[in-house]
Design a protein around this motif. Structure first.
Motif, PDB file in Angstrom:
ATOM      1  N   LEU A 291       6.162  -5.329  19.173  1.00 13.52           N
ATOM      2  CA  LEU A 291       7.341  -6.188  18.961  1.00 13.52           C
ATOM      3  C   LEU A 291       7.806  -6.001  17.528  1.00 13.52           C
ATOM      4  CD1 LEU A 291       9.313  -8.563  19.518  1.00 13.52           C
ATOM      5  CD2 LEU A 291       7.468 -10.131  18.916  1.00 13.52           C
ATOM      6  N   ARG A 293      10.513  -7.369  15.420  1.00 11.72           N
ATOM      7  CA  ARG A 293      11.545  -8.427  15.431  1.00 11.72           C
ATOM      8  C   ARG A 293      12.701  -7.956  14.539  1.00 11.72           C
ATOM      9  NH1 ARG A 293       6.821 -12.141  15.703  1.00 11.72           N
ATOM     10  NH2 ARG A 293       7.203 -13.635  17.371  1.00 11.72           N
ATOM     11  N   GLU A 295      15.652  -8.706  14.029  1.00 10.26           N
ATOM     12  CA  GLU A 295      16.611  -9.604  13.368  1.00 10.26           C
ATOM     13  C   GLU A 295      16.277  -9.828  11.902  1.00 10.26           C
ATOM     14  OE1 GLU A 295      15.057 -10.223  16.146  1.00 10.26           O
ATOM     15  OE2 GLU A 295      13.566 -11.774  15.776  1.00 10.26           O
ATOM     16  N   ARG A 329      12.743  -4.686  19.428  1.00  8.61           N
ATOM     17  CA  ARG A 329      13.489  -5.720  20.145  1.00  8.61           C
ATOM     18  C   ARG A 329      14.867  -5.834  19.492  1.00  8.61           C
ATOM     19  NH1 ARG A 329      11.515 -11.844  20.055  1.00  8.61           N
ATOM     20  NH2 ARG A 329      12.251 -11.819  17.915  1.00  8.61           N
ATOM     21  N   ASP A 332      17.631 -10.785  17.872  1.00  3.66           N
ATOM     22  CA  ASP A 332      17.390 -12.109  18.471  1.00  3.66           C
ATOM     23  C   ASP A 332      17.840 -13.154  17.460  1.00  3.66           C
ATOM     24  OD1 ASP A 332      16.567 -14.229  19.976  1.00  3.66           O
ATOM     25  OD2 ASP A 332      14.429 -13.841  19.800  1.00  3.66           O
ATOM     26  N   LYS A 337      17.029 -18.703  13.645  1.00  2.00           N
ATOM     27  CA  LYS A 337      17.256 -17.526  12.802  1.00  2.00           C
ATOM     28  C   LYS A 337      18.753 -17.323  12.587  1.00  2.00           C
ATOM     29  CE  LYS A 337      14.169 -15.573  15.530  1.00  2.00           C
ATOM     30  NZ  LYS A 337      13.357 -14.649  16.268  1.00  2.00           N
ATOM     31  N   MET A 425      12.177  -8.913  27.504  1.00  4.70           N
ATOM     32  CA  MET A 425      11.248  -9.997  27.225  1.00  4.70           C
ATOM     33  C   MET A 425      11.356 -10.990  28.368  1.00  4.70           C
ATOM     34  SD  MET A 425      11.069 -10.660  23.222  1.00  4.70           S
ATOM     35  CE  MET A 425       9.692 -11.703  23.574  1.00  4.70           C
ATOM     36  N   GLU A 427      10.887 -14.523  28.726  1.00  3.73           N
ATOM     37  CA  GLU A 427      10.645 -15.718  27.910  1.00  3.73           C
ATOM     38  C   GLU A 427      11.470 -16.913  28.381  1.00  3.73           C
ATOM     39  OE1 GLU A 427      11.520 -14.856  23.780  1.00  3.73           O
ATOM     40  OE2 GLU A 427      13.274 -13.671  24.281  1.00  3.73           O
ATOM     41  N   GLY A 448       7.179 -13.327  26.282  1.00  6.77           N
ATOM     42  CA  GLY A 448       7.332 -14.068  25.021  1.00  6.77           C
ATOM     43  C   GLY A 448       6.878 -15.491  25.248  1.00  6.77           C
ATOM     44  N   THR A 449       5.584 -15.718  25.032  1.00  6.29           N
ATOM     45  CA  THR A 449       5.037 -17.039  25.378  1.00  6.29           C
ATOM     46  C   THR A 449       5.525 -18.154  24.450  1.00  6.29           C
ATOM     47  OG1 THR A 449       3.093 -16.425  24.120  1.00  6.29           O
ATOM     48  CG2 THR A 449       2.951 -16.192  26.512  1.00  6.29           C
ATOM     49  N   ASN A 450       6.036 -17.777  23.256  1.00  6.17           N
ATOM     50  CA  ASN A 450       6.500 -18.834  22.339  1.00  6.17           C
ATOM     51  C   ASN A 450       7.716 -19.539  22.942  1.00  6.17           C
ATOM     52  OD1 ASN A 450       4.636 -17.564  20.744  1.00  6.17           O
ATOM     53  ND2 ASN A 450       6.129 -16.510  19.474  1.00  6.17           N
ATOM     54  N   ASP A 451       8.707 -18.757  23.350  1.00  2.10           N
ATOM     55  CA  ASP A 451       9.882 -19.368  23.958  1.00  2.10           C
ATOM     56  C   ASP A 451       9.587 -19.834  25.378  1.00  2.10           C
ATOM     57  OD1 ASP A 451      12.042 -19.561  22.134  1.00  2.10           O
ATOM     58  OD2 ASP A 451      12.096 -17.371  22.076  1.00  2.10           O
ATOM     59  N   ARG A 461      10.277 -25.919  20.010  1.00  7.07           N
ATOM     60  CA  ARG A 461       9.187 -25.343  19.233  1.00  7.07           C
ATOM     61  C   ARG A 461       9.366 -25.562  17.734  1.00  7.07           C
ATOM     62  NH1 ARG A 461      10.242 -18.726  19.925  1.00  7.07           N
ATOM     63  NH2 ARG A 461       9.149 -18.398  17.978  1.00  7.07           N
ATOM     64  N   CYS A 498       3.504 -10.695  24.085  1.00  6.69           N
ATOM     65  CA  CYS A 498       3.742 -10.506  22.647  1.00  6.69           C
ATOM     66  C   CYS A 498       3.957 -11.826  21.911  1.00  6.69           C
ATOM     67  CB  CYS A 498       4.926  -9.570  22.410  1.00  6.69           C
ATOM     68  SG  CYS A 498       6.502 -10.273  22.919  1.00  6.69           S
ATOM     69  N   GLY A 499       3.889 -12.957  22.625  1.00  5.31           N
ATOM     70  CA  GLY A 499       3.974 -14.254  21.942  1.00  5.31           C
ATOM     71  C   GLY A 499       2.630 -14.566  21.295  1.00  5.31           C
TER      72      GLY A 499
HETATM   73  C1  PEP Z   1       8.355 -15.319  21.960  1.00  3.20           C
HETATM   74  O1  PEP Z   1       9.298 -16.083  22.188  1.00  3.20           O
HETATM   75  O2  PEP Z   1       7.215 -15.463  22.423  1.00  3.20           O
HETATM   76  C2  PEP Z   1       8.541 -14.159  21.067  1.00  3.20           C
HETATM   77  C3  PEP Z   1       7.614 -13.251  20.913  1.00  3.20           C
HETATM   78  O3  PEP Z   1       9.703 -14.086  20.371  1.00  3.20           O
HETATM   79  P1  PEP Z   1      10.027 -14.988  19.083  1.00  3.20           P
HETATM   80  O4  PEP Z   1       8.775 -15.716  18.682  1.00  3.20           O
HETATM   81  O5  PEP Z   1      10.516 -14.053  18.049  1.00  3.20           O
HETATM   82  O6  PEP Z   1      11.087 -15.897  19.606  1.00  3.20           O
END
Ligand code: PEP
Ligand code: MG
Length: 539
Positions: A291, A293, A295, A329, A332, A337, A425, A427, A448-451, A461, A498-499
């Protein structure tokens, strides 16, 4: 013994003496001057000198903390030349017949206040940068020494706030930690502290009387313990020692494959935000970049990066990775951001708003510039492209058609490119639910486990108050991950995570047993995850 809490910038435990740093600056008084022209001249000379000093600091930062840290000083020099900044200083001199020091202080404060009131945390954190720039120009005008304290021994550096300039001037070998009252976890100083691997805290109620006292920085629990008692000291010495041992023991894993006990190989990639992060990825033996990023290349700029600038960055990453796969990627941007020059409107729910692929599919000029740069870089390494925030098949089909257009244009322009894998992704819950359909159109998925956690559990988040509800171990998420993996595999798609969940060694075995093919994590987590893979069974 006194205990103070703060926000962790970088985890870890250190024990050492406190060095309290305070800035002594002459009072800035407004003086009535005879010639505005002379004062403007004084300001311009001081400004040039400040630029020169930023140049020196940039070179120092580049050798000590890498290109990312050095960029800050480039930005400072650019800001000094920004007409908004210089005009507002000159305006104060002309309108108030004021001395240059006063004008710089007033203009700097106004600009800093403007940044401090912005909604976005990233831009609020820039207020301190403006102050840093103005203070340096004022110091030069007042013939003040612009050096920071010289440190005699490794210390916990405690200050109300510390600017990137001051951070870089400090002798790295004499720094154990930063603890400040002000500053956010997004500030450039925080970024530098992380790059320097220094356990650090912000938001601590500091006290000048601590100077010279023994203290413990508990960067895991987010606490500063001043004058610890014997028992606490012994406890933290043991913790610090075990942290040291675990870092040392990780080195034994170097050169070993990422294979489970029953022989299943898992690809272990690095997450990066810029070109200089690649060094840490290679040092930790990443199989590739899972990943990038992209951006962050936009966030570091004051205006849109050109195709050429983007191409140089992507090419450099591809070349450094020397044939290993690099997943870039696409932009984003949006939500947390933000870059001013995008002129994005303020939204009620930015995470659910105008962001990422939605912007790219509307502003195809911007999207195509990035895609051209990525495709051109593909001639120099093994590049793959990944698209964020997908919710529909229609988006994927549009993306693929734009990629075809970009390739045709490059061909027409006689510019080299290779065929690259296209992935998305996963997500959003929508992408999870139609992953069987999406899998037929792309080469790979990256979860993308974060989103996905934020959207599935309906938890912002960015909101610290909701931390206790943000549970990436929720059964709903594991069921989604399983569905995505099964749907992906049924159409021959490799599936990565990748989160941040990918770096959580408590569930490495579970992810492997769900069938994940790849994990992509920040570089410091590569060896701990390798250890967890090597201790796991795949079934
Ligand atoms: C996610 O959302 O898991 C991710 C990897 O992307 P970001 O944290 O940059 O939103
Ligand atoms: Mg995301």
């Amino acid at each position: 013994m006194e205990i103070y809490s703060g926000k962790t910038i970088y985890e870890g435990t250190v024990i050492g003496k406190i060095h309290y740093y305070s800035k002594h600056r002459n009072q800035i008084k407004q003086e009535c001057i005879n010639s505005c022209g002379d004062e403007i001249g004084r300001f311009k000379v001081a400004k040039e000198k400040a630029k020169e000093q930023f140049g020196i600091l940039r070179d120092k930062a580049a050798t000590e903390v890498g290109k990312n840290g050095a960029m800050i000083f480039e930005a400072y020099a650019m800001l000094l030349d920004d007409s908004k900044y210089t005009d507002s200083v000159i305006d104060v001199i002309n309108k108030e017949h004021a001395n240059a020091e006063y004008a710089v202080a007033v203009a700097g404060n106004n600009l800093a206040d403007m940044f401090a009131q912005m909604d976005d945390e990233y831009f609020r954190a820039r207020a301190v940068d403006i102050k840093d720039i103005s203070d340096r120009v004022i110091d030069i005008l007042q013939n003040e020494n612009t050096d920071v304290d010289v440190l005699q021994e490794p210390v916990i550096f405690v200050a109300d706030d510390i600017t990137p300039c001051e951070t870089v001037q400090l002798d790295k070998s004499k720094l154990l930690s930063f603890v400040t009252r002000r500053g956010s976890t997004n500030s450039h100083t925080a970024i530098l502290a992380r790059t320097m691997n220094l356990p650090s805290l912000v938001g601590v109620e500091i006290d000048e009387k601590w100077n010279g006292k023994l203290a413990i920085v508990d960067g895991v629990g987010g606490r500063l313990i001043v004058e610890p008692d014997e028992e606490t000291l012994a406890k933290y010495k043991a913790i610090a020692e075990s942290e040291r041992e675990s870092i040392e023991s990780m080195k034994e894993l170097k050169g070993k494959p990422n294979v489970t006990l029953d022989g299943k190989e898992i690809s272990l990639y690095a997450n990066v935000g810029n070109v200089s992060d690649v060094t840490a990825a290679l040092e930790n033996e990443a199989d590739g970049i899972g990943l990038f990023r992209s951006e962050f290349l936009y966030l570091e700029k004051l205006d849109y990066p050109t195709e050429e600038e983007l191409f140089e960055s992507y090419k450099s990453v591809a070349q450094k990775m020397d044939g290993r796969r690099v997943v870039i990627r696409t932009l984003d941007i949006g939500a947390d951001k933000q870059a001013d020059y995008f002129n994005l409107e303020k939204e009620e729910n930015p995470a659910l708003g105008y962001r990422a692929i939605r912007i790219c599919l509307e502003r195809t000029d911007l999207f195509k510039t990035q895609l051209r740069a990525i495709y051109r870089a593909s001639a120099y390494g093994k590049i793959a492209i990944m698209f964020p925030m997908i919710v529909s098949l229609d988006e994927v089909l549009k993306i693929k058609s734009i990629c075809e257009d970009v390739k045709a244009e490059l061909k027409k322009d006689g510019l080299a490119y290779s065929e690259v894998e296209l992935g998305i992704m996963i997500e959003t819950p929508a992408a999870v639910m139609i992953s069987d359909i999406l899998a037929e159109e792309v080469d790979f998925f990256s979860i993308g486990t974060n989103d996905l956690t934020q959207f599935t559990l309906a938890v912002d988040r960015q909101n610290p108050k909701l931390d206790k509800y943000y549970d990436p171990h929720h059964e709903a998420l594991f069921r989604m991950i399983k569905l995505v993996i099964d749907n992906g595999h049924a159409s021959g798609c490799r599936v990565a995570v990748c989160g941040e969940l990918g770096a959580d060694t408590t569930i490495t075995e579970k992810l492997i047993q769900l069938g994940v093919d790849e994990l992509s994590v920040s570089s410091p987590f590569i060896l701990p995850v390798r250890k967890a893979i090597r201790e796991s069974m795949s079934k």
